[in-house]
Motif scaffolding. Structure first.
Motif, PDB file in Angstrom:
ATOM      1  N   GLY A 119       0.819  -0.853   0.221  1.00 16.92           N
ATOM      2  CA  GLY A 119      -0.167  -0.473   0.358  1.00 16.92           C
ATOM      3  C   GLY A 119       1.115   1.270  -0.098  1.00 16.92           C
ATOM      4  N   TYR A 120       1.856   1.309  -0.766  1.00 20.17           N
ATOM      5  CA  TYR A 120       2.897   2.565  -0.336  1.00 20.17           C
ATOM      6  C   TYR A 120       3.403   2.719  -2.167  1.00 20.17           C
ATOM      7  CZ  TYR A 120       4.032   2.700   4.403  1.00 20.17           C
ATOM      8  OH  TYR A 120       4.284   3.266   5.863  1.00 20.17           O
ATOM      9  N   SER A 121       3.559   4.081  -2.409  1.00 25.74           N
ATOM     10  CA  SER A 121       3.209   3.663  -3.687  1.00 25.74           C
ATOM     11  C   SER A 121       5.185   5.743  -3.630  1.00 25.74           C
ATOM     12  CB  SER A 121       2.432   5.393  -4.255  1.00 25.74           C
ATOM     13  OG  SER A 121       1.202   4.741  -4.148  1.00 25.74           O
ATOM     14  N   TYR A 122       5.273   5.541  -5.079  1.00 26.69           N
ATOM     15  CA  TYR A 122       6.604   6.665  -4.943  1.00 26.69           C
ATOM     16  C   TYR A 122       6.637   7.765  -4.542  1.00 26.69           C
ATOM     17  CZ  TYR A 122      10.612   8.540  -7.809  1.00 26.69           C
ATOM     18  OH  TYR A 122      11.230   9.532  -7.660  1.00 26.69           O
ATOM     19  N   SER A 123       7.716   8.223  -3.563  1.00 27.40           N
ATOM     20  CA  SER A 123       7.732   9.713  -3.607  1.00 27.40           C
ATOM     21  C   SER A 123       8.791  10.412  -3.534  1.00 27.40           C
ATOM     22  CB  SER A 123       7.476   9.904  -1.934  1.00 27.40           C
ATOM     23  OG  SER A 123       7.869  11.092  -1.481  1.00 27.40           O
ATOM     24  N   PHE A 124       9.724  10.312  -3.333  1.00 24.73           N
ATOM     25  CA  PHE A 124      11.169  10.983  -4.297  1.00 24.73           C
ATOM     26  C   PHE A 124      12.515   9.822  -4.446  1.00 24.73           C
ATOM     27  CE2 PHE A 124      11.165  11.938   0.306  1.00 24.73           C
ATOM     28  CZ  PHE A 124      12.380  12.071   0.648  1.00 24.73           C
ATOM     29  N   GLU A 125      13.732  10.535  -4.819  1.00 25.69           N
ATOM     30  CA  GLU A 125      14.361   9.247  -4.229  1.00 25.69           C
ATOM     31  C   GLU A 125      15.785  10.264  -4.651  1.00 25.69           C
ATOM     32  OE1 GLU A 125      15.463   7.429  -8.566  1.00 25.69           O
ATOM     33  OE2 GLU A 125      13.607   8.972  -8.534  1.00 25.69           O
ATOM     34  N   VAL A 126      16.949   9.782  -4.009  1.00 25.30           N
ATOM     35  CA  VAL A 126      18.121  10.599  -4.080  1.00 25.30           C
ATOM     36  C   VAL A 126      19.352   9.425  -4.308  1.00 25.30           C
ATOM     37  CG1 VAL A 126      18.507   9.553  -1.235  1.00 25.30           C
ATOM     38  CG2 VAL A 126      19.465  11.810  -2.508  1.00 25.30           C
ATOM     39  N   VAL A 127      20.315   9.844  -4.733  1.00 23.81           N
ATOM     40  CA  VAL A 127      21.431   9.005  -5.226  1.00 23.81           C
ATOM     41  C   VAL A 127      22.969  10.458  -4.286  1.00 23.81           C
ATOM     42  CG1 VAL A 127      23.125   8.776  -7.037  1.00 23.81           C
ATOM     43  CG2 VAL A 127      21.104   8.297  -7.073  1.00 23.81           C
ATOM     44  N   ARG A 128      23.593   8.841  -3.136  1.00 29.70           N
ATOM     45  CA  ARG A 128      25.144   9.420  -2.612  1.00 29.70           C
ATOM     46  C   ARG A 128      26.018   9.029  -3.187  1.00 29.70           C
ATOM     47  NH1 ARG A 128      20.976   7.455   1.235  1.00 29.70           N
ATOM     48  NH2 ARG A 128      19.971   9.490   2.353  1.00 29.70           N
ATOM     49  N   LYS A 129      26.694   9.844  -2.817  1.00 34.12           N
ATOM     50  CA  LYS A 129      28.352   9.050  -4.214  1.00 34.12           C
ATOM     51  C   LYS A 129      29.211   9.483  -2.895  1.00 34.12           C
ATOM     52  CE  LYS A 129      27.048   9.149  -8.542  1.00 34.12           C
ATOM     53  NZ  LYS A 129      26.853   9.880 -10.133  1.00 34.12           N
ATOM     54  N   GLY A 130      30.071   8.889  -3.234  1.00 35.12           N
ATOM     55  CA  GLY A 130      31.406   9.497  -1.895  1.00 35.12           C
ATOM     56  C   GLY A 130      32.462   8.033  -1.360  1.00 35.12           C
ATOM     57  N   HIS A 131      32.652   7.814  -0.426  1.00 36.10           N
ATOM     58  CA  HIS A 131      33.252   7.076   0.780  1.00 36.10           C
ATOM     59  C   HIS A 131      32.403   6.410   1.668  1.00 36.10           C
ATOM     60  CE1 HIS A 131      35.918   8.944  -2.361  1.00 36.10           C
ATOM     61  NE2 HIS A 131      35.827  10.254  -2.015  1.00 36.10           N
ATOM     62  N   LEU A 132      32.951   5.291   2.017  1.00 37.09           N
ATOM     63  CA  LEU A 132      32.065   4.187   3.111  1.00 37.09           C
ATOM     64  C   LEU A 132      33.694   4.182   3.677  1.00 37.09           C
ATOM     65  CD1 LEU A 132      30.072   3.811   4.796  1.00 37.09           C
ATOM     66  CD2 LEU A 132      29.333   1.875   3.181  1.00 37.09           C
ATOM     67  N   LEU A 133      34.018   4.597   5.102  1.00 36.65           N
ATOM     68  CA  LEU A 133      34.870   3.184   6.166  1.00 36.65           C
ATOM     69  C   LEU A 133      34.306   2.754   7.315  1.00 36.65           C
ATOM     70  CD1 LEU A 133      35.935   6.692   5.158  1.00 36.65           C
ATOM     71  CD2 LEU A 133      37.916   5.639   5.793  1.00 36.65           C
ATOM     72  N   SER A 134      34.704   1.703   7.718  1.00 36.78           N
ATOM     73  CA  SER A 134      34.568   1.127   8.858  1.00 36.78           C
ATOM     74  C   SER A 134      35.509   1.477   9.745  1.00 36.78           C
ATOM     75  CB  SER A 134      33.667   0.234   8.449  1.00 36.78           C
ATOM     76  OG  SER A 134      34.627  -0.661   8.442  1.00 36.78           O
ATOM     77  N   TYR A 135      35.336   1.446  11.263  1.00 38.85           N
ATOM     78  CA  TYR A 135      35.362   1.923  12.367  1.00 38.85           C
ATOM     79  C   TYR A 135      35.385   0.315  13.307  1.00 38.85           C
ATOM     80  CZ  TYR A 135      38.119   3.274  17.179  1.00 38.85           C
ATOM     81  OH  TYR A 135      38.692   3.534  17.759  1.00 38.85           O
ATOM     82  N   ASN A 136      36.483  -0.478  13.860  1.00 42.20           N
ATOM     83  CA  ASN A 136      36.601  -1.806  14.529  1.00 42.20           C
ATOM     84  C   ASN A 136      35.015  -2.149  14.905  1.00 42.20           C
ATOM     85  OD1 ASN A 136      38.977  -1.346  15.962  1.00 42.20           O
ATOM     86  ND2 ASN A 136      37.751   0.456  17.839  1.00 42.20           N
ATOM     87  N   LYS A 137      34.695  -2.518  13.292  1.00 42.00           N
ATOM     88  CA  LYS A 137      33.356  -3.432  13.335  1.00 42.00           C
ATOM     89  C   LYS A 137      32.252  -2.679  13.791  1.00 42.00           C
ATOM     90  CE  LYS A 137      35.619  -7.223  11.588  1.00 42.00           C
ATOM     91  NZ  LYS A 137      35.676  -9.256  11.775  1.00 42.00           N
ATOM     92  N   LEU A 138      32.369  -1.762  14.242  1.00 38.87           N
ATOM     93  CA  LEU A 138      31.420  -0.882  15.245  1.00 38.87           C
ATOM     94  C   LEU A 138      30.463   0.256  14.491  1.00 38.87           C
ATOM     95  CD1 LEU A 138      32.891  -1.037  18.651  1.00 38.87           C
ATOM     96  CD2 LEU A 138      31.169  -2.834  17.859  1.00 38.87           C
TER      97      LEU A 138
END
Length: 216
Positions: A119-138
């Protein structure tokens, strides 16, 4: 059992500040933890409005998220989609981080047909571009810019809709139980201190981070 995530956000301006932050993050997290991030998020809202009254406060948006890692995955039919529901942020209660319920599940089959069946319909969208890092698996640290497709769900037409010199920095914890929230909030505060001088990570007012639907 409900799960929660803790987060902080910040902004940096210009290539020099970005390079300085990335260098600091790689020093803290390790050179092998950084990945290019290319993510597509589509936001859905209820197709039918809940009548005005207390029940309307329970309405939430749902998000379809997918990460694009190959040329093939730029096509919708080759994507792995995840359904995400973020609850309303908790009152601050003396904490210096955002705390909110979060549910994320992997989908199979036609994700868009599934959303329609809910029962949900499209509202809007976004694209993210950049970098992703992780710290101590937390903690997951993203440094990104935001884009919006000119043509619905066609990420090849995405154009920036922000100041091109701005970068959004977000630090988000892994999902934890209610009992682990305080410990994770402390971990986030310690990580914030490690980035002093590069970026000011801040608690975002819960009113600005609400997941409420504003029907027109």
């Amino acid at each position: 059992m409900a799960s929660y995530e803790c987060s902080l956000q910040g902004l940096i301006v210009g290539q020099e500040e970005k390079d300085s932050l990335i260098a600091r993050l790689m020093g803290i997290c390790g050179n092998d933890t950084m990945l290019d991030l290319f993510e597509h998020e589509i936001i859905f809202t209820p197709s039918a409005q809940t009548p005005i009254g207390p029940a309307r406060n329970d309405d939430v948006v749902l998000r379809l998220q997918s990460r694009i890692q190959t040329e093939q995955e730029k096509s919708l039919k080759h994507r792995q989609w995840y359904l995400t529901m973020q609850g309303h942020p908790e009152p601050q209660r003396g904490r210096a981080v955002i705390v909110r319920p979060n549910t994320r599940v992997q989908l199979r089959g036609d994700a868009f047909r599934f959303m329609k069946s809910l029962g949900y319909s499209y509202s809007f969208e976004v694209v993210r571009k950049g970098h992703l890092l992780s710290y101590n698996k937390l903690l997951k640290i993203s440094v990104t810019q935001l884009f919006k497709p000119k043509i619905k769900v066609d990420i090849s037409t995405a154009v920036s809709f922000q100041d091109p010199s701005l970068w959004l920095v977000e630090v988000v914890s892994i999902s934890v139980t209610q009992e682990q929230v305080s410990q994770m909030a402390e971990q986030l505060a310690k990580f914030k201190a490690l980035l002093n001088g590069c970026v000011e990570l801040e608690y975002v007012d819960t009113r600005a981070a609400q997941n409420k639907i504003h029907y027109t």
